[in-house]
Write a protein that holds these residues in place. Structure first.
Motif, PDB file in Angstrom:
ATOM      1  N   MET A 182      -2.301  80.269  60.360  1.00  0.00           N
ATOM      2  CA  MET A 182      -1.582  79.251  59.581  1.00  0.00           C
ATOM      3  C   MET A 182      -2.588  78.240  59.079  1.00  0.00           C
ATOM      4  O   MET A 182      -3.447  77.811  59.795  1.00  0.00           O
ATOM      5  CB  MET A 182      -0.550  78.602  60.487  1.00  0.00           C
ATOM      6  N   LYS A 183      -2.480  77.884  57.801  1.00  0.00           N
ATOM      7  CA  LYS A 183      -3.456  76.992  57.215  1.00  0.00           C
ATOM      8  C   LYS A 183      -3.312  75.591  57.819  1.00  0.00           C
ATOM      9  O   LYS A 183      -2.251  75.189  58.285  1.00  0.00           O
ATOM     10  CB  LYS A 183      -3.246  76.909  55.699  1.00  0.00           C
ATOM     11  N   ARG A 184      -4.404  74.830  57.718  1.00  0.00           N
ATOM     12  CA  ARG A 184      -4.401  73.487  58.282  1.00  0.00           C
ATOM     13  C   ARG A 184      -3.291  72.641  57.681  1.00  0.00           C
ATOM     14  O   ARG A 184      -2.674  71.827  58.340  1.00  0.00           O
ATOM     15  CB  ARG A 184      -5.737  72.808  57.987  1.00  0.00           C
ATOM     16  N   ARG A 185      -3.048  72.816  56.398  1.00  0.00           N
ATOM     17  CA  ARG A 185      -2.073  71.960  55.754  1.00  0.00           C
ATOM     18  C   ARG A 185      -0.670  72.246  56.251  1.00  0.00           C
ATOM     19  O   ARG A 185       0.238  71.453  56.037  1.00  0.00           O
ATOM     20  CB  ARG A 185      -2.144  72.122  54.242  1.00  0.00           C
ATOM     21  N   ALA A 186      -0.464  73.351  56.934  1.00  0.00           N
ATOM     22  CA  ALA A 186       0.847  73.647  57.501  1.00  0.00           C
ATOM     23  C   ALA A 186       1.251  72.565  58.484  1.00  0.00           C
ATOM     24  O   ALA A 186       2.430  72.277  58.644  1.00  0.00           O
ATOM     25  CB  ALA A 186       0.819  75.005  58.198  1.00  0.00           C
ATOM     26  N   LEU A 187       0.290  71.945  59.132  1.00  0.00           N
ATOM     27  CA  LEU A 187       0.604  70.890  60.084  1.00  0.00           C
ATOM     28  C   LEU A 187       1.295  69.738  59.382  1.00  0.00           C
ATOM     29  O   LEU A 187       2.277  69.197  59.876  1.00  0.00           O
ATOM     30  CB  LEU A 187      -0.693  70.403  60.750  1.00  0.00           C
ATOM     31  N   LEU A 188       0.797  69.375  58.214  1.00  0.00           N
ATOM     32  CA  LEU A 188       1.400  68.269  57.489  1.00  0.00           C
ATOM     33  C   LEU A 188       2.778  68.661  56.995  1.00  0.00           C
ATOM     34  O   LEU A 188       3.716  67.873  57.043  1.00  0.00           O
ATOM     35  CB  LEU A 188       0.496  67.893  56.299  1.00  0.00           C
ATOM     36  N   ALA A 189       2.925  69.892  56.517  1.00  0.00           N
ATOM     37  CA  ALA A 189       4.221  70.330  56.024  1.00  0.00           C
ATOM     38  C   ALA A 189       5.248  70.327  57.158  1.00  0.00           C
ATOM     39  O   ALA A 189       6.382  69.914  56.964  1.00  0.00           O
ATOM     40  CB  ALA A 189       4.099  71.727  55.424  1.00  0.00           C
ATOM     41  N   LEU A 190       4.838  70.750  58.339  1.00  0.00           N
ATOM     42  CA  LEU A 190       5.748  70.719  59.476  1.00  0.00           C
ATOM     43  C   LEU A 190       6.145  69.291  59.791  1.00  0.00           C
ATOM     44  O   LEU A 190       7.294  68.996  60.061  1.00  0.00           O
ATOM     45  CB  LEU A 190       5.057  71.314  60.694  1.00  0.00           C
ATOM     46  N   LEU A 191       5.167  68.419  59.781  1.00  0.00           N
ATOM     47  CA  LEU A 191       5.387  67.053  60.176  1.00  0.00           C
ATOM     48  C   LEU A 191       6.448  66.387  59.324  1.00  0.00           C
ATOM     49  O   LEU A 191       7.296  65.668  59.811  1.00  0.00           O
ATOM     50  CB  LEU A 191       4.073  66.289  60.081  1.00  0.00           C
ATOM     51  N   ASP A 249      -1.397  88.262  70.687  1.00  0.00           N
ATOM     52  CA  ASP A 249      -1.857  87.174  71.558  1.00  0.00           C
ATOM     53  C   ASP A 249      -0.998  85.933  71.373  1.00  0.00           C
ATOM     54  O   ASP A 249      -0.722  85.215  72.323  1.00  0.00           O
ATOM     55  CB  ASP A 249      -3.316  86.823  71.238  1.00  0.00           C
ATOM     56  N   ALA A 250      -0.585  85.682  70.155  1.00  0.00           N
ATOM     57  CA  ALA A 250       0.215  84.496  69.871  1.00  0.00           C
ATOM     58  C   ALA A 250       1.701  84.751  70.033  1.00  0.00           C
ATOM     59  O   ALA A 250       2.472  83.817  70.229  1.00  0.00           O
ATOM     60  CB  ALA A 250      -0.067  84.006  68.462  1.00  0.00           C
ATOM     61  N   GLY A 251       2.110  86.013  69.922  1.00  0.00           N
ATOM     62  CA  GLY A 251       3.539  86.305  69.901  1.00  0.00           C
ATOM     63  C   GLY A 251       4.172  85.945  68.578  1.00  0.00           C
ATOM     64  O   GLY A 251       5.376  85.758  68.485  1.00  0.00           O
ATOM     65  N   ASP A 252       3.353  85.840  67.554  1.00  0.00           N
ATOM     66  CA  ASP A 252       3.826  85.384  66.247  1.00  0.00           C
ATOM     67  C   ASP A 252       3.163  86.254  65.187  1.00  0.00           C
ATOM     68  O   ASP A 252       2.211  86.990  65.455  1.00  0.00           O
ATOM     69  CB  ASP A 252       3.468  83.909  66.068  1.00  0.00           C
ATOM     70  N   TYR A 253       3.645  86.137  63.982  1.00  0.00           N
ATOM     71  CA  TYR A 253       3.102  86.916  62.883  1.00  0.00           C
ATOM     72  C   TYR A 253       2.113  86.085  62.074  1.00  0.00           C
ATOM     73  O   TYR A 253       2.227  84.857  61.991  1.00  0.00           O
ATOM     74  CB  TYR A 253       4.232  87.403  61.964  1.00  0.00           C
ATOM     75  N   GLY A 254       1.151  86.781  61.485  1.00  0.00           N
ATOM     76  CA  GLY A 254       0.218  86.143  60.567  1.00  0.00           C
ATOM     77  C   GLY A 254       0.336  86.783  59.201  1.00  0.00           C
ATOM     78  O   GLY A 254       0.786  87.924  59.079  1.00  0.00           O
ATOM     79  N   PRO A 255      -0.054  86.074  58.156  1.00  0.00           N
ATOM     80  CA  PRO A 255       0.071  86.607  56.805  1.00  0.00           C
ATOM     81  C   PRO A 255      -1.152  87.419  56.391  1.00  0.00           C
ATOM     82  O   PRO A 255      -2.270  87.143  56.831  1.00  0.00           O
ATOM     83  CB  PRO A 255       0.158  85.344  55.945  1.00  0.00           C
ATOM     84  N   VAL A 256      -0.920  88.389  55.533  1.00  0.00           N
ATOM     85  CA  VAL A 256      -2.019  89.088  54.882  1.00  0.00           C
ATOM     86  C   VAL A 256      -2.103  88.532  53.472  1.00  0.00           C
ATOM     87  O   VAL A 256      -1.196  88.718  52.665  1.00  0.00           O
ATOM     88  CB  VAL A 256      -1.783  90.605  54.845  1.00  0.00           C
ATOM     89  N   ASP A 257      -3.186  87.815  53.196  1.00  0.00           N
ATOM     90  CA  ASP A 257      -3.350  87.183  51.889  1.00  0.00           C
ATOM     91  C   ASP A 257      -3.747  88.198  50.844  1.00  0.00           C
ATOM     92  O   ASP A 257      -4.508  89.138  51.113  1.00  0.00           O
ATOM     93  CB  ASP A 257      -4.431  86.103  51.956  1.00  0.00           C
TER      94      ASP A 257
END
Lengths: 296, 786
Positions: free
Chosen positions: A1-10, B702-710
């Motif tokens: 998850m990109k760093r900016r996702a933190l701000l979007a979540l917030l 490891d996370a139990g979550d999904y990641g994106p393929v860009d």
């Protein structure tokens, strides 16, 4: 998850709540829920045994093909980078053995000699071939007619095995599971009644249930200079609604406990209800269990 | 009917090396019938040509009553001895305050009043009589006077917004900095980001100054409000690029917030209140007008009702940021030529919120989040301007920047930077045609930080997936740094109307290897003078910017990097037309090289090796048509067309820069009806930002979550275009003497256009939906000025 996702979540994305996305905790397609390594942290030369927790609740027992691939120190982009490096796959079942190469730590910085063995897996309700598909997977999953099988019958992913000298990590230990306070053994299928509402909190009280499981207190290990593992408990169900897909342990009691609420919302009584539990720590340790429910 | 005129101050002569204009012949006020019973001070901005004639007069604070016209008419009949620089008459712009007293209201018992004649002659006579009765006019009073000659900025392009423009701009909600997005060369920042993006540069490439001292933030959290309240501002200067040698350490542009001087005449107070925050300000002279003070403070109060709003809108988070800022200033005139200013200011942003698991399928982003950002500065500056035209500016600024970001066991960042900035620069005229500028720009300090986080991929890297379970790195560091710079300019007027500025700057950086010599030049040629003035300009320069702190960190980055560099070129034409229009066209080109980028490398602790391998460019053109404010109307049309691309590694293809916006269009205007009413609107159209499409998802066991393929290369997709219309209605009441009450309603996105800011994805990235930015948002506010 990109760093900016933190701000979007917030600040809260307005679309999230109204999007109608499916919930990760509800398993209604072929899914891999966990991959356990008997040695989450290994040393060069060791063989690590991997076993999977997978589910295909609507598959009616259809056969599943498996494939595995291995890469060593793939770089920071990790799983996709590892997948891109694969030149071959090993067919097999839902378990796999990986031997850590003897030179896995060679070339790593002396200040941080920590390597990774990346393991890529794919499960398919059809035929797997090492041809990248349109969704970015390193493999293609096709049916008997050669048509691509989508998410209902295909899943791929990966996990890491940390390679380092002088450290170990135990998989957390899941001890007991409770259904409405009653110990829930594998042979016991608590009876439930369906609820027509969409969410747990909107269901009548007699259709809401408390699901709890415990781990040993030493499962949350300390390591390094005063660092403590982060442990998360996941809940999955084949139908219905869970209040939380994952929680962190309640350590206010003597036994660390994970708890959520469940209701069989919008259920299909023609299919049995299964529930899965996965304990994870943030150093690759995994433990899982599963149970059944029956319709009243 | 006494008539008092507050005129110019000789002290203003100290400003900018010019001698201000002096009144040669004043004029009588002519009061119409509508001016009966009215009396107040009228503040005007007056343009005087090199012959001493008034060529333009604008109301700085129009109210729409009859005294506005009286003042304008009167001052246009004034004659002046023009301003001079080095003995040469120059065009100048000054502020003048006129104290006007209209004829008294008719008594109901009287017969025909003196004004019943209904012609100006009677009124004028009454005025004269009253003047005789009142005695000799008082001596001229010191007032806020700024002598602005020909563009005295050394940078070729600087766009200035003064406080009156900022306060009344539609869509700005009275904020000090949000209006700059309506200027050419300024890109639209993503919602809630508070970023400043100038001429295709990354946000970290541009800098924000307050009175020429760098500060770490422009906006309070999420871009809610600028860190300085509008009431404190004199003007905001935006340098989109090609800035002069006095500034450095950045490849982008500069936003310089200039604070105004405290009032000289008496104690004033301002209180402002809107839906987000409240502020108060007190200022005035101490003992005499040579020493002045100002104290101000502001605090948010949005947290009082945001949880209710969030709950009703089913937002995922219910906590709102809390912010406050504070400013204090003491200013003293030392003799005729020097002004001393001591400023203390600071800002604090704090948010503490619980992120529930339902908000993210990555456990790393669930839990208690704590974020605090604060800074303070203590600045002492001395500004001297001498009759000879020489200038000396010196400033010492000390302060601290603090950042805390804590999210469970996933992310811990705690950083405190103690900064000392020193600047001394002087200007000396050598001959009538040659002028020298030079100085030192020093920055140093101590940076202490602890950072614990998984490795930080660059924005150009594909997504690394969920953070839970990823190897975490920890860096604890105490770093002293010293970034000295020296600069010099030679300003030459080889022929009439041609100005050539040749100079350079030398920088070294504590966090980068090397010494950076940056020659810069700019040229201005007045092709045609007079009312329809035409000016041609061109600029060329080299710029250097040190790496970001994480890029040179021994754990997260790679020590021993060199600075990022850029060559910037711009040309342009400025045309004044029809008395009220200013038109400018400015193409620009920027070549970026030695950019710090990363490549995967398992031999590095972070898994990334940083090096100066990146390149890129930005080019385009900026267009501006500005209507110079008159009694009724002010506004402009701005349009920028541009392209910005990067090549992260030599073997990779060019890709779009993440903030590339091909078209940025703004049109705005404010109309003052009179009687204190004004209405304004702003229309914006902006090309959507680039984004990286996602092909699908993979399960990270490891996370139990999904990641994106860009989908590579990154930023190959583009969001839909942005459109919004903002509307502002304002009413101002004059309460007594100079006191005013202003109430405004600023409706942002008045058409409730659903602008897509990003995408959100199902947990497995197989389905996505759009995430919109701000819906229609009314901002109601009031300002009381005493």
């Amino acid at each position: 998850m990109k760093r900016r996702a933190l701000l979007a979540l917030l600040l809260g994305s307005l679309a999230c709540e109204a999007s109608g996305f499916e919930t990760e905790s509800v398993v209604d397609t072929l899914r891999v829920l966990a991959v356990q390594a008997d040695l989450p942290i290994a040393v060069p030369g060791e063989t690590v045994h991997l076993s999977t927790l997978w589910a295909d609740p609507l598959g009616n027992g259809r056969p599943i093909s498996w494939a595995w691939g291995v890469c060593v120190n793939p770089g920071a982009t990790q799983i996709p980078a590892c997948a891109a490096q694969l030149r071959s796959l090993e067919s097999g079942g839902d378990a796999f053995d990986v031997t850590v190469p003897a030179d896995a730590l060679d070339g790593l910085p002396p200040s941080a000699p920590v390597g990774e063995v990346g393991v890529v897996f794919a499960a398919c309700a059809g035929t797997l071939t090492l041809v990248p598909n349109a969704t970015g997977a390193p493999v293609s999953c096709t049916d008997a007619k050669g048509n691509a099988i989508g998410r209902e019958g295909f899943v791929w992913g990966g996990r890491r095995i940390i390679v380092v000298q002088g450290f170990r990590n135990q998989n957390p230990t899941l001890t007991k599971i409770f259904f409405d306070g009653v110990e829930w053994s594998p042979s016991y299928a608590p009876p439930i009644a369906p609820c027509s509402a969409k969410n747990v909190e909107n269901c009548p009280a007699d259709t809401q249930h408390v699901i709890t499981y415990q781990m040993t207190s030493d499962s949350q290990e300390t390591y390094g200079p005063g660092l403590v593992e982060d442990v998360v408990g996941w809940f999955y169900v084949s139908q219905g609604s869970l209040a939380d897909g994952y929680v962190r342990p309640d350590t206010s009691t003597s036994v660390p406990t994970f708890q959520t609420e469940y209701a069989p919302t919008l259920s299909d009584t023609a299919h049995p209800v299964q529930m899965w539990f996965v304990l994870r720590d943030d150093r690759g340790g995994v433990t899982f269990a599963q149970r059944r429910l029956s319709w009243r | 009917m006494a008539l008092a005129v507050a005129t110019l101050s000789a002290i203003a002569a100290a400003q900018q090396g010019a001698v201000p204009p002096r009144i040669k012949a004043d004029a009588e006020a002519v009061y119409p019938e509508a001016a009966r019973g009215l009396e107040r001070e009228v503040l005007l901005v007056v343009t005087i040509d090199a012959e001493g004639r008034v060529t333009d007069a604008q109301l700085a604070e129009p109210t729409g009553d009859a005294l506005d016209d009286v003042a304008l008419d009167m001052v246009r009949r004034y004659e002046f001895f023009p301003a001079t620089r080095d003995g040469k008459p120059i065009k100048s712009r000054i502020k003048m305050r006129l104290s006007l007293h209209g004829p008294p209201q008719e008594s109901p018992d009287s017969g025909a009043s003196e004004a019943d004649a209904g012609d100006a002659g009677s009124v004028q006579a009454a005025t004269t009589d009253a003047s005789a009765d009142a005695g000799a006019p008082p001596a001229p009073e010191v007032e806020d006077v700024h002598v602005r000659g020909e563009r005295s900025h050394e940078s070729p392009t600087v766009r200035t917004l003064d406080r009156t423009e900022i306060e009344s701009m539609p869509g700005g909600a009275g904020d000090a900095l949000r209006p700059i997005e309506s200027l050419p060369g300024v890109s639209r920042a993503p919602a809630f980001s508070g970023l400043i993006i100038l001429r295709g540069s990354a946000p970290q490439d541009s800098q924000v100054f307050i009175d020429r001292a760098a500060v770490p933030l422009a906006f309070h959290f999420g871009g809610l409000a600028a860190v300085v309240p509008t009431e404190l501002i004199d003007q905001v200067d935006v340098y989109p690029g090609n800035y002069d040698v006095q500034y450095g350490r950045g490849n982008g542009g500069i936003v310089d917030i200039g604070l105004r001087s405290p009032a000289r005449d008496r104690i004033h107070a301002v209180a402002k209140f809107d839906l987000i925050d409240g502020s108060a300000l007190v200022e005035g002279p101490i003992f005499d007008d040579k020493t002045r003070f100002l104290v101000a403070a502001r605090r948010s109060w949005i947290e009082a009702y945001f949880p209710w709003v969030a709950q009703n809108l089913s937002l995922g988070v219910t906590a709102s940021p809390v912010y406050y800022d504070y400013q204090a200033m003491l200013e003293r005139d030392l003799g005729k030529h020097t002004t001393l200013r001591l400023t203390f200011l600071g800002s604090n942003d704090n948010v503490s919120v619980y992120l529930p698991p339902s908000q993210s399928s990555d456990p790393a982003f669930a839990g208690q989040l704590q974020n605090e950002t604060d800074f303070w500065r203590l600045q002492l500056q001395a500004d001297s301007k001498f009759k000879s035209g020489a200038k000396l500016f010196s400033q010492l600024s000390v302060g601290q920047d603090h950042l805390l970001l804590d999210l469970g066991s996933t992310l811990n960042a705690d950083s405190t930077a103690t900064r000392v900035q020193g600047r001394v620069q002087g200007e000396v005229p050598i001959t009538k045609a040659v002028r020298l500028l030079g100085g030192l720009d020093l920055e140093g300090g101590q940076w202490d930080y602890t950072l614990s986080f998984p490795a930080i991929p660059s924005e150009a890297s594909p997504d690394t997936g969920p953070l839970f379970g990823q190897k975490k790195l920890t860096s604890v560091r105490s770093l002293g740094y010293f970034d000295p710079a020296a600069f010099a300019n030679v300003e030459v007027f080889p022929v009439k109307r041609l100005r050539v500025l040749l100079g350079g700057r030398v920088d070294t950086f504590g966090t980068a290897e090397g010494v950076y010599v940056q020659p810069r030049m700019n040229v201005r040629y007045v092709l045609r003078d007079g009312d329809d003035k035409t000016t041609l300009k061109a600029a060329l320069g080299l710029y250097a910017q040190p790496p970001q702190i994480n890029e040179s960190d021994p754990v997260f980055g790679t020590p021993g990097l060199h600075a990022n560099q850029a060559t910037q070129v711009s040309i342009g034409i400025e045309q004044e037309a029809l008395r009220h229009l200013e038109i400018s066209v400015e193409p620009f080109y920027k070549r970026l090289f030695d950019l710090v980028t990363q490549r995967p490398d398992p031999s590095q602790p972070s898994g990334f090796l940083y090096d100066n391998e990146g390149t890129g460019f930005a080019y385009g053109a900026e267009f501006l048509i500005k209507y110079k404010p008159d009694r009724h109307f002010s506004g402009w049309i701005a349009y920028t067309i541009s392209r910005s691309e990067r090549r992260d590694l030599p073997e990779l293809p060019l890709r779009l820069f993440e903030y590339d916006q091909t078209h940025v269009f703004s049109a705005l205007g404010t109309y003052r009806f009179g009687d204190g009413w004004s209405v304004g609107a702003r229309v914006r159209y902006v090309t959507g930002n680039p984004y990286t499409p996602i092909l699908g998802g993979y399960f990270d066991a490891d996370a139990g979550d999904y990641g994106p393929v860009d989908k590579l290369p990154v930023y190959s997709g583009r969001l839909p275009a942005f459109f919004s219309m903002d509307v502002r209605v304002e009413k101002q009441w004059r309460l007594f003497k100079d006191s005013t009450l202003q109430v405004y309603l600023d409706v942002l996105n008045a058409t409730n256009n659903r602008n897509v800011e990003s995408f959100t994805y199902q947990y497995d990235y197989q389905v996505h939906a759009t995430a919109a930015g701000l819906p229609i948002l009314p901002a109601l506010g009031a300002r009381l000025t005493l």
